[in-house]
Design a protein around this motif. Structure first.
Motif, PDB file in Angstrom:
ATOM      1  N   TYR A  28       0.835  -1.204   0.000  1.00  0.00           N
ATOM      2  CA  TYR A  28       0.000   0.000   0.000  1.00  0.00           C
ATOM      3  C   TYR A  28       0.873   1.258   0.000  1.00  0.00           C
ATOM      4  O   TYR A  28       1.860   1.349   0.732  1.00  0.00           O
TER       5      TYR A  28
ATOM      6  N   TYR B 184      -1.464   0.638  -4.774  1.00  0.00           N
ATOM      7  CA  TYR B 184      -0.580  -0.450  -4.371  1.00  0.00           C
ATOM      8  C   TYR B 184       0.508  -0.582  -5.426  1.00  0.00           C
ATOM      9  O   TYR B 184       0.286  -0.279  -6.603  1.00  0.00           O
TER      10      TYR B 184
ATOM     11  N   LYS C 111      -8.058  -0.596   1.241  1.00  0.00           N
ATOM     12  CA  LYS C 111      -6.821  -1.137   1.802  1.00  0.00           C
ATOM     13  C   LYS C 111      -7.058  -2.058   2.986  1.00  0.00           C
ATOM     14  O   LYS C 111      -6.227  -2.877   3.308  1.00  0.00           O
TER      15      LYS C 111
END
Length: 191
Positions: free
Chosen positions: A64, A74, A176
């Motif tokens: 991330y 990412y 995320k």
């Protein structure tokens, strides 16, 4: 749900690793092993040697990131990109190490560096779940202050510092925090 893009790291003319860094939270989500106590030793090091060993780059593992220009995203390093970075790093003889990507330090020396390769029997104990093509390093720490910081948990792993180009992929994550979706994508990428 917001979709977060994934970019592959690719090498350009000015790409490469500048330094290795000891960090508290390694982006590869794999802590190193500090060879200090006899019962923790998985290789032939003794407690007097002050050696840390672990993964520097994980093949095809989404990491991330956030930048003002792109926003949330990412990045992944392919097995081939890691091989090229590893070879360039070794040829150029990088010796510089810093702490948390901020402070250069001395008394920390690279003593081992290799790519995981199951076919050749290179599969470090304790890291079996990490993909082939991942890069592993061992550093001897002769700096007493840095060794104390390792023992106190201030540094838990490695992080590469360098210049890399990005190539957008078609893949995305919904957010995320979606660990299940991330695990499924990693499994799919490793097939």
């Amino acid at each position: 749900m917001k979709r977060i893009p994934i970019y592959n790291i690719v090498l350009g003319e000015s790409s490469g690793i500048k330094k290795m860094s000891l960090v508290e939270f390694p982006a590869v989500e794999s802590d190193f092993i500090a060879f200090e106590k006899q019962e923790e030793i998985k290789f032939s090091y003794d407690e007097q040697q002050h050696i840390v060993f672990g993964c520097a780059l994980r093949a095809d593992f989404p990491i991330y990131r956030y930048s003002e220009r792109i926003g949330e995203y990412y990045v992944t390093f392919s097995k081939q990109t890691i091989k090229e970075l590893y070879e360039k790093f070794m040829i150029e003889g990088h010796k510089s190490v810093n702490l948390q990507h901020e402070t250069d330090t001395d008394g920390v020396y690279l003593i081992q560096s290799f790519l995981k390769d199951n076919e050749k029997g290179i599969n470090p104990v304790g890291f079996e779940s990490i993909a082939d093509g991942s890069w592993f390093v061992a550093y001897k720490i002769e700096n007493p202050k840095v060794w104390e910081q390792v023992k106190n948990g201030e540094f838990n792993g490695f992080s590469v510092e360098g210049f890399f180009d990005l190539e957008k992929t078609e893949e995305e994550f919904s957010k995320k925090d979606d660990k299940e979706e991330l695990d499924e994508l990693i499994d799919e990428m490793l097939k």
